[in-house]
Design a protein around this motif. Structure first.
Motif, mmCIF file in Angstrom:
data_model
loop_
_atom_site.group_PDB
_atom_site.id
_atom_site.type_symbol
_atom_site.label_atom_id
_atom_site.label_comp_id
_atom_site.label_asym_id
_atom_site.label_seq_id
_atom_site.Cartn_x
_atom_site.Cartn_y
_atom_site.Cartn_z
ATOM 1 N N GLN A 93 0.833 -1.189 0.000
ATOM 2 C CA GLN A 93 0.000 0.000 0.000
ATOM 3 C C GLN A 93 0.876 1.251 0.000
ATOM 4 O OE1 GLN A 93 -3.031 0.095 3.059
ATOM 5 N NE2 GLN A 93 -3.521 -2.090 2.813
ATOM 6 N N HIS A 94 0.249 2.362 -0.383
ATOM 7 C CA HIS A 94 0.940 3.649 -0.391
ATOM 8 C C HIS A 94 -0.014 4.726 0.132
ATOM 9 C CE1 HIS A 94 4.062 1.679 -2.748
ATOM 10 N NE2 HIS A 94 3.105 1.258 -3.585
ATOM 11 N N PRO A 95 0.473 5.666 0.907
ATOM 12 C CA PRO A 95 1.888 5.977 1.160
ATOM 13 C C PRO A 95 2.510 5.225 2.337
ATOM 14 C CG PRO A 95 0.526 7.658 2.141
ATOM 15 C CD PRO A 95 -0.402 6.717 1.448
ATOM 16 N N LYS A 96 1.732 4.370 3.020
ATOM 17 C CA LYS A 96 2.283 3.620 4.141
ATOM 18 C C LYS A 96 2.403 2.161 3.754
ATOM 19 C CE LYS A 96 1.538 2.769 9.091
ATOM 20 N NZ LYS A 96 0.655 3.041 10.272
ATOM 21 N N SER A 97 3.633 1.750 3.427
ATOM 22 C CA SER A 97 3.873 0.377 2.976
ATOM 23 C C SER A 97 4.140 -0.573 4.129
ATOM 24 C CB SER A 97 5.061 0.349 2.016
ATOM 25 O OG SER A 97 4.835 1.163 0.893
ATOM 26 N N PHE A 98 4.823 -0.106 5.164
ATOM 27 C CA PHE A 98 5.123 -0.951 6.324
ATOM 28 C C PHE A 98 5.486 -0.062 7.504
ATOM 29 C CE2 PHE A 98 9.073 -0.330 4.012
ATOM 30 C CZ PHE A 98 9.989 -0.025 5.002
ATOM 31 N N GLU A 99 5.489 -0.645 8.694
ATOM 32 C CA GLU A 99 5.885 0.075 9.898
ATOM 33 C C GLU A 99 6.700 -0.824 10.804
ATOM 34 O OE1 GLU A 99 2.275 1.309 11.779
ATOM 35 O OE2 GLU A 99 1.843 -0.692 12.617
ATOM 36 N N HIS A 100 7.523 -0.191 11.632
ATOM 37 C CA HIS A 100 8.380 -0.892 12.585
ATOM 38 C C HIS A 100 8.104 -0.382 13.989
ATOM 39 C CE1 HIS A 100 11.514 -1.598 9.174
ATOM 40 N NE2 HIS A 100 10.583 -2.546 9.184
ATOM 41 N N GLU A 101 8.103 -1.290 14.963
ATOM 42 C CA GLU A 101 7.951 -0.928 16.366
ATOM 43 C C GLU A 101 8.926 -1.747 17.200
ATOM 44 O OE1 GLU A 101 3.294 0.363 16.815
ATOM 45 O OE2 GLU A 101 3.779 -1.788 16.854
ATOM 46 N N ALA A 102 9.576 -1.075 18.157
ATOM 47 C CA ALA A 102 10.533 -1.765 19.021
ATOM 48 C C ALA A 102 10.867 -0.879 20.216
ATOM 49 C CB ALA A 102 11.809 -2.127 18.252
ATOM 50 N N ASP A 103 11.477 -1.477 21.236
ATOM 51 C CA ASP A 103 12.015 -0.734 22.365
ATOM 52 C C ASP A 103 13.480 -0.451 22.103
ATOM 53 O OD1 ASP A 103 9.611 -0.891 23.643
ATOM 54 O OD2 ASP A 103 10.157 -2.609 24.888
ATOM 55 N N GLY A 104 13.912 0.788 22.411
ATOM 56 C CA GLY A 104 15.287 1.184 22.119
ATOM 57 C C GLY A 104 15.993 1.775 23.324
ATOM 58 N N PHE A 105 17.283 1.980 23.141
ATOM 59 C CA PHE A 105 18.143 2.544 24.176
ATOM 60 C C PHE A 105 19.206 3.385 23.481
ATOM 61 C CE2 PHE A 105 21.911 2.370 26.918
ATOM 62 C CZ PHE A 105 21.381 2.822 28.118
ATOM 63 N N GLY A 106 19.571 4.510 24.083
ATOM 64 C CA GLY A 106 20.552 5.384 23.453
ATOM 65 C C GLY A 106 21.478 6.044 24.450
ATOM 66 N N ILE A 107 22.638 6.441 23.959
ATOM 67 C CA ILE A 107 23.633 7.179 24.738
ATOM 68 C C ILE A 107 24.012 8.426 23.947
ATOM 69 C CG2 ILE A 107 25.944 7.153 25.754
ATOM 70 C CD1 ILE A 107 25.690 4.136 26.037
ATOM 71 N N THR A 108 24.003 9.569 24.600
ATOM 72 C CA THR A 108 24.400 10.831 23.981
ATOM 73 C C THR A 108 25.505 11.472 24.804
ATOM 74 O OG1 THR A 108 22.188 11.210 23.070
ATOM 75 C CG2 THR A 108 23.635 13.118 23.246
ATOM 76 N N VAL A 109 26.581 11.866 24.128
ATOM 77 C CA VAL A 109 27.711 12.528 24.782
ATOM 78 C C VAL A 109 27.983 13.837 24.048
ATOM 79 C CG1 VAL A 109 30.135 12.372 25.466
ATOM 80 C CG2 VAL A 109 28.715 10.299 25.425
ATOM 81 N N THR A 110 28.062 14.930 24.796
ATOM 82 C CA THR A 110 28.337 16.250 24.220
ATOM 83 C C THR A 110 29.471 16.911 24.979
ATOM 84 O OG1 THR A 110 26.028 16.541 23.543
ATOM 85 C CG2 THR A 110 27.387 18.525 23.688
ATOM 86 N N ALA A 111 30.460 17.389 24.242
ATOM 87 C CA ALA A 111 31.573 18.138 24.824
ATOM 88 C C ALA A 111 31.571 19.531 24.222
ATOM 89 C CB ALA A 111 32.898 17.441 24.548
ATOM 90 N N GLN A 112 31.777 20.539 25.066
ATOM 91 C CA GLN A 112 31.710 21.929 24.601
ATOM 92 C C GLN A 112 32.854 22.743 25.206
ATOM 93 O OE1 GLN A 112 28.378 24.675 25.836
ATOM 94 N NE2 GLN A 112 27.943 24.627 23.631
ATOM 95 N N TRP A 113 33.466 23.530 24.355
ATOM 96 C CA TRP A 113 34.516 24.460 24.774
ATOM 97 C C TRP A 113 34.007 25.864 24.542
ATOM 98 C CZ3 TRP A 113 38.832 26.656 21.403
ATOM 99 C CH2 TRP A 113 39.755 27.364 22.190
ATOM 100 N N MET A 114 34.077 26.697 25.589
ATOM 101 C CA MET A 114 33.535 28.054 25.519
ATOM 102 C C MET A 114 34.636 29.053 25.868
ATOM 103 S SD MET A 114 30.077 27.142 27.658
ATOM 104 C CE MET A 114 29.459 28.809 27.602
ATOM 105 N N VAL A 115 34.737 30.101 25.061
ATOM 106 C CA VAL A 115 35.702 31.173 25.291
ATOM 107 C C VAL A 115 34.949 32.487 25.372
ATOM 108 C CG1 VAL A 115 37.731 32.379 24.424
ATOM 109 C CG2 VAL A 115 37.491 29.919 24.038
#
Length: 353
Positions: free
Chosen positions: A275-297
């Motif tokens: 079908q169109h415009p929705k041909s398929f869908e995905h569902e799952a449980d996820g996990f993520g890690i985000t790391v941010t480093a900042q230098w300010m002058v």
């Protein structure tokens, strides 16, 4: 992995706690301003609204807003099982390069409550997607492969959180444990494809196109969405500067651990069996890690130059792949996993008020 109900409970707890922190900061800051500022007391006595609760709140806070621009690179892949094969089909987007703009803001209240929020918007300039189908387990017996371009779409991130700041070493070092919510989305397009491997379909269905350029009408899409709560910490450090150094510096490091409800949706525009415009869908449980480093002058009394590097690494466990068939009905199989990585390098300016 945390179930959907569990993630919802965590999300509600995070939201309630953030609201509590904001309300507490408003009450305490408002009270402090009333005691410390005779103009406020006078205004209250006369009924004047010249000094509103908003002004009282932010007069007792250090507020900053920053805008930056830079480059971003993303990688995303997913695979499904089916027909008795543990890897039936796999899509792999690589070297998805974007120009990104970022808007962030933070408020440090006098009662040590801290809140921050940020928004990223990336314009996708270039990228490659590989679509492979297999006839045997463990990515063996590949019988179809195409390579296509990914251009002209977007990715964006929205995140916010709050916590309580602890100061150490005469306020040169600050640690803020945080809780928050985030929403991330990648819109990916498949165009200008070339069939590089074409063998007989081992499952008896239609064979892939012959080796060579695919139809110029190829314009398939896939969007991925990650939403859920996170916990983390912000670390801020102001080095002791020598008297000969003209401008002060500040170093920041942010760490976040995310739980995510993952949802993906695709439109394979050349597949007449979907079908169109929705041909398929995905569902799952996820996990993520985000790391941010900042230098300010510090460049001026209220202005800082910022250089920011961010890396995100997300994945899901097994989930559901649900196809919507043109003939009616659905077909369901296993979504093996989804993996997403994103790295950005940004330069910008920060204003304090």
């Amino acid at each position: 992995m945390m179930g959907l109900d569990g993630r919802r409970r965590v999300g509600w707890v995070c939201s309630v706690l953030v609201c509590f922190l904001l309300i507490e900061s408003s009450i305490v800051s408002g009270a402090s301003a009333t005691e410390a500022d005779p103009l406020t007391t006078e205004a209250a006595a006369t009924g004047s609204d010249d000094m509103t609760w908003f002004n009282r709140l932010f007069n007792e806070a250090e507020t900053e807003i920053a805008l930056s621009v830079g480059l971003r690179t993303d990688e995303l892949d997913w695979s499904i099982a089916g027909n008795g094969v543990n890897f039936l089909s796999e899509l792999d987007w690589s070297d998805v390069e974007s120009h990104q703009a970022t808007l962030t803001g933070g408020i440090q209240f006098k009662n040590n409550v801290y809140v921050r929020a940020g928004f990223n918007y990336a314009w996708i300039d270039d990228g490659t997607v590989r679509d492979s189908d297999y006839g045997l387990d463990n990515r063996s017996g590949e019988w179809s492969r195409s390579i296509s371009d990914t251009t002209g779409d977007e990715a964006w991130d929205l995140s916010g959180g709050g916590g309580y700041t602890f100061y150490l070493a005469r306020d040169r070092f600050a640690v803020t444990p945080l809780i928050g919510l985030s929403y991330h989305k990648q819109n990916l397009r498949i165009q200008n494809g070339t069939q590089t491997l074409s063998e007989v379909n081992p499952f008896g269905g239609s064979n892939p196109p012959p080796v060579g350029p695919l139809s110029s009408q190829l314009n398939s899409t896939y969007f991925a969405r990650w939403f859920g709560p996170w916990i983390g910490a912000d670390l801020r450090f102001k080095p002791q500067m020598a008297p000969s150094v003209r401008h002060a510096m500040e170093l920041r490091l942010s760490l976040e651990l995310h739980w995510a409800d993952y949802y993906g949706e695709g439109n394979w525009n050349l597949r007449s069996t979907f079908q169109h415009p929705k041909s398929f869908e995905h569902e799952a449980d996820g996990f993520g890690i985000t790391v941010t480093a900042q230098w300010m002058v510090n460049l001026a009394e209220q202005w800082d130059l910022t250089i920011t590097a961010t890396h995100q690494d997300w994945s899901t466990g097994a989930g559901t792949d649900r196809k919507f068939l043109a003939a009616g009905g659905t077909a369901t199989t296993r979504l093996n996993e989804v993996n997403w990585e994103s790295t950005s390098l940004m330069v910008g300016g920060l204003y304090r008020f």
